[in-house]
Design a protein around this motif. Structure first.
Motif, mmCIF file in Angstrom:
data_model
loop_
_atom_site.group_PDB
_atom_site.id
_atom_site.type_symbol
_atom_site.label_atom_id
_atom_site.label_comp_id
_atom_site.label_asym_id
_atom_site.label_seq_id
_atom_site.Cartn_x
_atom_site.Cartn_y
_atom_site.Cartn_z
ATOM 1 N N ASP A 193 0.811 -1.221 0.000
ATOM 2 C CA ASP A 193 0.000 0.000 0.000
ATOM 3 C C ASP A 193 0.845 1.271 0.000
ATOM 4 O O ASP A 193 0.437 2.292 -0.568
ATOM 5 C CB ASP A 193 -0.970 -0.001 1.189
ATOM 6 N N ILE A 194 2.040 1.238 0.603
ATOM 7 C CA ILE A 194 2.858 2.451 0.666
ATOM 8 C C ILE A 194 3.537 2.774 -0.659
ATOM 9 O O ILE A 194 4.187 3.815 -0.778
ATOM 10 C CB ILE A 194 3.927 2.362 1.779
ATOM 11 N N CYS A 195 3.387 1.908 -1.647
ATOM 12 C CA CYS A 195 3.947 2.178 -2.976
ATOM 13 C C CYS A 195 2.867 2.625 -3.953
ATOM 14 O O CYS A 195 3.067 2.602 -5.171
ATOM 15 C CB CYS A 195 4.671 0.945 -3.507
ATOM 16 N N LEU A 196 1.712 3.036 -3.411
ATOM 17 C CA LEU A 196 0.608 3.544 -4.215
ATOM 18 C C LEU A 196 0.197 4.913 -3.693
ATOM 19 O O LEU A 196 0.306 5.194 -2.502
ATOM 20 C CB LEU A 196 -0.595 2.597 -4.142
ATOM 21 N N THR A 197 -0.270 5.757 -4.585
ATOM 22 C CA THR A 197 -0.755 7.074 -4.184
ATOM 23 C C THR A 197 -1.939 7.459 -5.059
ATOM 24 O O THR A 197 -2.032 7.033 -6.216
ATOM 25 C CB THR A 197 0.363 8.133 -4.292
ATOM 26 N N ARG A 198 -2.852 8.227 -4.491
ATOM 27 C CA ARG A 198 -4.050 8.612 -5.240
ATOM 28 C C ARG A 198 -3.759 9.646 -6.323
ATOM 29 O O ARG A 198 -4.465 9.734 -7.316
ATOM 30 C CB ARG A 198 -5.112 9.175 -4.285
ATOM 31 N N THR A 199 -2.753 10.431 -6.113
ATOM 32 C CA THR A 199 -2.478 11.516 -7.046
ATOM 33 C C THR A 199 -0.979 11.745 -7.123
ATOM 34 O O THR A 199 -0.201 11.096 -6.420
ATOM 35 C CB THR A 199 -3.191 12.805 -6.598
ATOM 36 N N PHE A 200 -0.588 12.643 -7.983
ATOM 37 C CA PHE A 200 0.827 12.955 -8.106
ATOM 38 C C PHE A 200 1.345 13.638 -6.838
ATOM 39 O O PHE A 200 0.599 14.365 -6.175
ATOM 40 C CB PHE A 200 1.065 13.885 -9.296
ATOM 41 N N PRO A 201 2.601 13.417 -6.500
ATOM 42 C CA PRO A 201 3.197 14.177 -5.395
ATOM 43 C C PRO A 201 3.162 15.675 -5.683
ATOM 44 O O PRO A 201 3.146 16.098 -6.838
ATOM 45 C CB PRO A 201 4.643 13.660 -5.345
ATOM 46 N N ILE A 202 3.143 16.444 -4.624
ATOM 47 C CA ILE A 202 3.218 17.897 -4.755
ATOM 48 C C ILE A 202 4.675 18.319 -4.600
ATOM 49 O O ILE A 202 5.342 17.960 -3.627
ATOM 50 C CB ILE A 202 2.353 18.598 -3.695
ATOM 51 N N ILE A 203 5.163 19.062 -5.579
ATOM 52 C CA ILE A 203 6.555 19.520 -5.588
ATOM 53 C C ILE A 203 6.578 21.005 -5.271
ATOM 54 O O ILE A 203 5.907 21.797 -5.941
ATOM 55 C CB ILE A 203 7.208 19.276 -6.961
ATOM 56 N N THR A 204 7.334 21.392 -4.254
ATOM 57 C CA THR A 204 7.423 22.798 -3.870
ATOM 58 C C THR A 204 8.887 23.208 -3.746
ATOM 59 O O THR A 204 9.752 22.375 -3.464
ATOM 60 C CB THR A 204 6.704 23.056 -2.534
ATOM 61 N N PRO A 205 9.191 24.482 -3.952
ATOM 62 C CA PRO A 205 10.571 24.951 -3.792
ATOM 63 C C PRO A 205 10.969 24.968 -2.326
ATOM 64 O O PRO A 205 10.118 24.960 -1.432
ATOM 65 C CB PRO A 205 10.532 26.365 -4.380
ATOM 66 N N VAL A 206 12.257 25.000 -2.075
ATOM 67 C CA VAL A 206 12.771 25.093 -0.708
ATOM 68 C C VAL A 206 13.332 26.494 -0.492
ATOM 69 O O VAL A 206 13.690 27.185 -1.454
ATOM 70 C CB VAL A 206 13.864 24.033 -0.443
ATOM 71 N N PRO A 207 13.415 26.937 0.757
ATOM 72 C CA PRO A 207 14.040 28.247 1.022
ATOM 73 C C PRO A 207 15.472 28.272 0.504
ATOM 74 O O PRO A 207 16.176 27.255 0.531
ATOM 75 C CB PRO A 207 13.997 28.345 2.551
ATOM 76 N N LYS A 208 15.888 29.415 0.050
ATOM 77 C CA LYS A 208 17.227 29.538 -0.525
ATOM 78 C C LYS A 208 18.307 29.103 0.459
ATOM 79 O O LYS A 208 19.323 28.521 0.067
ATOM 80 C CB LYS A 208 17.468 30.982 -0.971
ATOM 81 N N ALA A 209 18.065 29.345 1.753
ATOM 82 C CA ALA A 209 19.051 28.971 2.769
ATOM 83 C C ALA A 209 19.246 27.463 2.854
ATOM 84 O O ALA A 209 20.291 26.991 3.315
ATOM 85 C CB ALA A 209 18.621 29.517 4.129
ATOM 86 N N SER A 210 18.247 26.686 2.410
ATOM 87 C CA SER A 210 18.331 25.224 2.485
ATOM 88 C C SER A 210 18.895 24.600 1.214
ATOM 89 O O SER A 210 19.262 23.418 1.214
ATOM 90 C CB SER A 210 16.943 24.634 2.756
ATOM 91 N N GLU A 211 18.943 25.367 0.133
ATOM 92 C CA GLU A 211 19.347 24.798 -1.153
ATOM 93 C C GLU A 211 20.767 24.237 -1.117
ATOM 94 O O GLU A 211 21.015 23.119 -1.589
ATOM 95 C CB GLU A 211 19.236 25.861 -2.252
ATOM 96 N N GLU A 212 21.687 24.998 -0.564
ATOM 97 C CA GLU A 212 23.092 24.575 -0.568
ATOM 98 C C GLU A 212 23.287 23.267 0.184
ATOM 99 O O GLU A 212 24.032 22.388 -0.264
ATOM 100 C CB GLU A 212 23.974 25.662 0.043
#
Length: 312
Positions: free
Chosen positions: A243-262
């Motif tokens: 069951d954990i390898c199934l999802t009802r919809t696509f994942p939501i992709i969001t940007p990260v704060p610039k301070a976390s990118e590096e």
């Protein structure tokens, strides 16, 4: 406008490389973690990758038996490949071929994804999710969107740090429901729910199921067994999925704060250097180039469906 970070990796001159296509002997199937011919081909490809530190390889995208392998013509790489062919019941198809950009890109990216797991797990065709236990984590998780290209001298990795939310639900899937399966995010339909692994399926026990996901996808299922579903794709017989390898919809992709990118980028690149120290016999050489500002007519917060090809 979004910012992608570009890294260049020096690649060998193609004249120093050889390329062969191998065919997996499906009559030799004897591992329950690879129940189909398609899975058997993938297992053989991954066995080649992890048996020789500098070879690049990829399963063919359409043929159920073929594996593409790139090796260095210098040294004893080809002799090692012949030994691996005998060991893994692979047969070379035709003569040694010349390497081109498309083949190199395909084999490099597949080999990279195989070796990065389970620290970074491939999702769809261009996202990597951090942590070996990402399947059981709730909420947004650190990830990287990765695009790969090849030019005359280098491989270019275009990376964008992101948060990936797999959108878990406590509600059961219902028969006939259209869902998405990991790791491809392709469509499938729910057929049946199982509290435990069905006895008449491809896997005899949960250990076989865990080995399947590790050997074929690089994913680590949790040690505690979970419910399953029979899912049907647009063709073929139903397959059993945790069951954990199934999802009802696509994942939501969001940007990260610039301070976390590096920090995320450093984690990804350091892991790549550790897991893939050699490329075709040469030490990996990764250099950051100028970051690129990419203009896109989509919002920063988006469903992965906007950039992921899937079955209709």
């Amino acid at each position: 406008m979004t910012k992608n970070y570009v890294y260049s990796i020096i690649k060998p001159d193609y004249s120093s490389l050889g390329y062969v296509i191998a065919t997996a002997n499906v009559d030799d199937k004897h591992d329950r973690s690879a129940p189909s011919d398609f899975h058997w081909k993938i297992l053989k490809c991954r066995m080649v990758i992890f048996s020789h530190p500098s070879i690049l390889a990829s399963p063919d995208k359409s043929d159920v038996k073929k594996v593409h392998i790139i090796f260095s013509r210098r040294g004893d790489d080809f002799d090692c490949i012949n030994s691996l062919f005998l060991k893994f019941s692979l047969v070379q198809e035709g003569l040694i071929r010349n390497v081109d950009n498309d083949t190199y890109k395909m084999c490099f990216f597949y080999t990279m994804a195989a070796k990065l797991a389970p620290a970074w797990n491939l999702l769809s065709c261009s996202y990597f999710v951090n942590k070996r236990d990402f399947l059981t984590r709730i909420g947004p998780q650190e990830g990287v969107q990765c695009f790969c290209s090849v030019n005359n001298d280098t491989i270019m990795l275009e990376l964008k740090p992101v948060k990936i939310n797999l959108l878990r639900s406590d509600n059961k899937f219902y028969p006939g429901e259209c869902i998405r399966v990991l790791p491809s995010l392709n469509k499938a339909n729910i057929e049946e729910f199982y509290e435990s692994l069905p006895k008449m399926g491809d896997f005899k026990n949960f250990k076989d199921m865990r080995r399947h996901w590790k050997n074929i996808h690089g994913y680590r299922l949790p040690e505690e067994e979970r419910p399953y579903y029979a899912v049907r794709f647009w063709r073929g017989e139903p397959l059993t999925y945790p069951d954990i390898c199934l999802t009802r919809t696509f994942p939501i992709i969001t940007p990260v704060p610039k301070a976390s990118e590096e920090c995320i980028l450093k984690n990804f690149i350091n892991c790549l250097k550790t897991k893939m120290p050699l490329i075709l016999g040469l030490p990996i050489d990764i250099n950051e180039t100028e970051s690129q500002m990419i203009h896109k007519n989509v919002k920063d917060t988006q469903a992965i469906s906007l950039c992921t090809p899937t079955q209709n």
